[in-house]
Design an enzyme around this catalytic site. Structure first.
Site, PDB file in Angstrom:
ATOM      1  N   LYS A  57      -4.775  -4.619   3.367  1.00  0.00           N
ATOM      2  CA  LYS A  57      -4.873  -3.959   2.059  1.00  0.00           C
ATOM      3  C   LYS A  57      -4.277  -4.843   0.965  1.00  0.00           C
ATOM      4  O   LYS A  57      -4.887  -5.019  -0.099  1.00  0.00           O
ATOM      5  CB  LYS A  57      -4.139  -2.620   2.162  1.00  0.00           C
ATOM      6  CG  LYS A  57      -4.192  -1.762   0.948  1.00  0.00           C
ATOM      7  CD  LYS A  57      -4.014  -0.295   1.304  1.00  0.00           C
ATOM      8  CE  LYS A  57      -2.628   0.088   1.749  1.00  0.00           C
ATOM      9  NZ  LYS A  57      -1.627   0.064   0.660  1.00  0.00           N
ATOM     10  N   ARG A 112       5.122   8.268  -8.698  1.00  0.00           N
ATOM     11  CA  ARG A 112       5.831   7.063  -8.241  1.00  0.00           C
ATOM     12  C   ARG A 112       6.416   6.276  -9.419  1.00  0.00           C
ATOM     13  O   ARG A 112       5.790   6.165 -10.479  1.00  0.00           O
ATOM     14  CB  ARG A 112       4.894   6.203  -7.381  1.00  0.00           C
ATOM     15  CG  ARG A 112       4.473   6.987  -6.138  1.00  0.00           C
ATOM     16  CD  ARG A 112       3.644   6.173  -5.196  1.00  0.00           C
ATOM     17  NE  ARG A 112       4.400   5.068  -4.629  1.00  0.00           N
ATOM     18  CZ  ARG A 112       3.863   4.128  -3.862  1.00  0.00           C
ATOM     19  NH1 ARG A 112       2.564   4.145  -3.597  1.00  0.00           N
ATOM     20  NH2 ARG A 112       4.610   3.172  -3.382  1.00  0.00           N
ATOM     21  N   SER A 129      10.813  -5.701  -3.646  1.00  0.00           N
ATOM     22  CA  SER A 129       9.472  -5.190  -3.919  1.00  0.00           C
ATOM     23  C   SER A 129       8.514  -6.323  -4.248  1.00  0.00           C
ATOM     24  O   SER A 129       8.653  -6.986  -5.280  1.00  0.00           O
ATOM     25  CB  SER A 129       9.507  -4.201  -5.084  1.00  0.00           C
ATOM     26  OG  SER A 129       8.182  -3.913  -5.498  1.00  0.00           O
ATOM     27  N   GLN A 134       5.578  -5.750  -5.064  1.00  0.00           N
ATOM     28  CA  GLN A 134       4.776  -5.281  -6.200  1.00  0.00           C
ATOM     29  C   GLN A 134       5.429  -5.654  -7.521  1.00  0.00           C
ATOM     30  O   GLN A 134       4.744  -6.091  -8.457  1.00  0.00           O
ATOM     31  CB  GLN A 134       4.571  -3.772  -6.094  1.00  0.00           C
ATOM     32  CG  GLN A 134       3.741  -3.400  -4.866  1.00  0.00           C
ATOM     33  CD  GLN A 134       3.554  -1.914  -4.692  1.00  0.00           C
ATOM     34  OE1 GLN A 134       4.115  -1.111  -5.426  1.00  0.00           O
ATOM     35  NE2 GLN A 134       2.752  -1.544  -3.707  1.00  0.00           N
ATOM     36  N   ASP A 136       6.340  -0.755   5.427  1.00  0.00           N
ATOM     37  CA  ASP A 136       5.254   0.226   5.585  1.00  0.00           C
ATOM     38  C   ASP A 136       5.195   0.821   6.988  1.00  0.00           C
ATOM     39  O   ASP A 136       4.362   1.688   7.260  1.00  0.00           O
ATOM     40  CB  ASP A 136       3.907  -0.433   5.257  1.00  0.00           C
ATOM     41  CG  ASP A 136       3.800  -0.774   3.777  1.00  0.00           C
ATOM     42  OD1 ASP A 136       4.489  -0.124   2.965  1.00  0.00           O
ATOM     43  OD2 ASP A 136       3.043  -1.698   3.433  1.00  0.00           O
TER      44      ASP A 136
END
Ligand code: S3P
Length: 435
Positions: A26, A127, A172, A174, A320
């Site tokens: 992903k 979030r 993170s 992200q 995850d």
């Protein structure tokens, strides 16, 4: 999957046998679309994840004027428009359930000439986004959030950005990636330091698309003002999707499964180290490199597990995988202790709370802490689980159901399609009891 109410019933099946190729990664699929869209020339992507999250990113770029052909499942041909070739549109861009899409695009769109609005589904709308909007504001970005720093994000275009040096307060990928993507459009150098190294797909793929970037675990630095050149991307199988089968084959007596060409990026395989510490029998074979990423076949045989204290150094590399690790711990002998994982509270669901509640419903004792839990291994019984719309929680309890003494009903499973469409059919094929 049963009827319109979208639930599963998981029950003891057979020993798991066979060879599986799980869908594409992903994280890599999101980034492949983004960089191919902004590159000059035509890029081909193989192994693209046909899941709702990656498709949400694809749909965003289509709306912004990028032509993307889909000649077959898992294949995309992206006609790149160059770094400044996206066209603004009216109306919100929908990131669906995908936190990666919203946070990375916040960085990327901060550097565009036009305004954008990013929205998401119910889970994504809860979030935290300040972790990206605050450092991006330091770069000069103007981003309005909803109340409490939640989505939607309204990103003002036409704002000059400047590079900054930033140390991420939470581990993170992200956040790191959002800053690096804004850095493509910034004047000067953008540097990100991480106390705990996270997955480096953004860095690796930017380098592969020809952008000069200096990176090592815990650090990345680039300058604005270069170009991305089209390339072909081969997406490895998603380790996080393989994880459900790795744990299931470990737990179910008599199992032997081969998982083909699984992405083995060192920042993703923390679960392997932890399961091995618990006694698992997992071998990596045919190690190779595919599109700049390490891949291997994983051969997993049943082995009894014992509880451990999970070393904190592995937490970011398996962020995850905690729902399925908690299930493994529930079936292990003794207690498993997780600490230093408060990030789990802000994933697709509060993964400490939802998994603890689910395990308790199956008769397993779990002591929660703000940043982890102690799971007391035992023998799960039957029960009813609410996955809270969290794909990985749903799949983790499908694994738990294989070990439970009575059927496990799992509610609210539609979001499994965000990361692993066809999970249930693949699971049945190798021996799961799941309908
Ligand atoms: C991702 C990073 C991780 C991970 C998510 C995908 C990415 O999130 O949980 O599923 O592709 O960069 P954080 O960076 O917020 O930990």
């Amino acid at each position: 999957m049963s009827g319109g109410d979208l639930h599963w019933t998981a029950r003891t099946g057979a020993a798991l046998r066979g060879t599986l190729s799980v869908p594409g990664d992903k994280s890599v699929s999101h980034r492949a679309i983004m960089f191919a869209a902004l590159a000059e020339g035509v890029s081909r992507i193989e192994g693209f994840l046909e899941g709702e999250d990656a498709r949400a990113t694809e749909a965003v770029f289509r709306r912004l004027g990028v032509s993307i052909d889909a000649p077959g499942p898992g294949r995309r041909v992206v006609h790149g428009v160059g770094l400044h070739g996206l066209r603004g549109v009216d109306g919100p861009l929908d990131c669906g359930n995908a936190g990666t899409a919203m946070r990375l695009l916040a960085g990327l769109f901060a550097g565009q000439a036009f305004d954008t609005t990013l929205v998401g589904d119910v889970s994504l709308s809860k979030r935290p986004m300040r972790r990206v909007t605050e450092p991006l504001a330091r770069m000069g970005a103007r981003i309005d959030t909803g109340e409490g720093g939640l989505p939607p994000l309204h990103i003002h275009g036409g704002t000059p950005l400047k590079g900054i040096e930033f140390e991420t307060p939470v581990a993170s990928a992200q956040v790191k990636s959002a800053l690096l993507l804004a850095g493509l459009y910034a004047q000067g150098t953008t540097t990100v330091h991480e106390a705990q190294p996270t997955r480096d797909y953004t860095e690796r793929m930017l380098a592969a698309f020809g952008w000069p970037i200096d990176f090592a675990p815990g650090h990345a630095r680039l300058e604005g003002g270069h170009r991305l050149q089209a390339m072909n991307v081969i997406v490895p199988a998603d380790f996080s999707s393989a994880a459900f089968f790795i744990v299931a084959a470990t737990l179910i007596p008599g199992s032997e499964l081969r998982l083909r060409r699984v992405g083995m990026n060192p920042r993703r395989v923390g679960l392997l180290h932890v399961l091995r510490l618990m006694g698992a029998d997992i071998h990596a074979e045919s190690a190779d490199e595919q599109g700049g990423e390490p891949v291997a076949d994983l051969v997993v045989r049943h082995a009894p597990l014992r509880g451990i204290e999970v070393p904190e150094e592995h937490v970011a590399d398996m962020i995850d995988e905690f729902p399925v690790l908690f299930v493994a711990a529930a079936c292990a002998e003794g207690a498993t202790v997780v600490r230093g994982a408060s990030e789990l509270r802000v994933k697709e669901s509060d993964r400490i709370g939802t998994v603890a509640a689910g395990l308790r419903a199956l008769g397993i004792r779990v002591d929660e802490t703000p940043d982890g839990a102690t799971v007391h291994g035992g023998a799960p019984g039957g029960g009813r689980i609410d996955s809270h719309g969290d794909h990985r929680v749903a799949m983790a309890f499908a694994v738990a159901g294989q070990m439970a003494s009575a059927p496990v009903r799992i509610d609210d499973i539609a979001n499994v399609a965000t990361s692993f469409p066809g999970f249930d059919a693949m699971a049945r094929e190798v021996g799961f009891g799941l309908d």
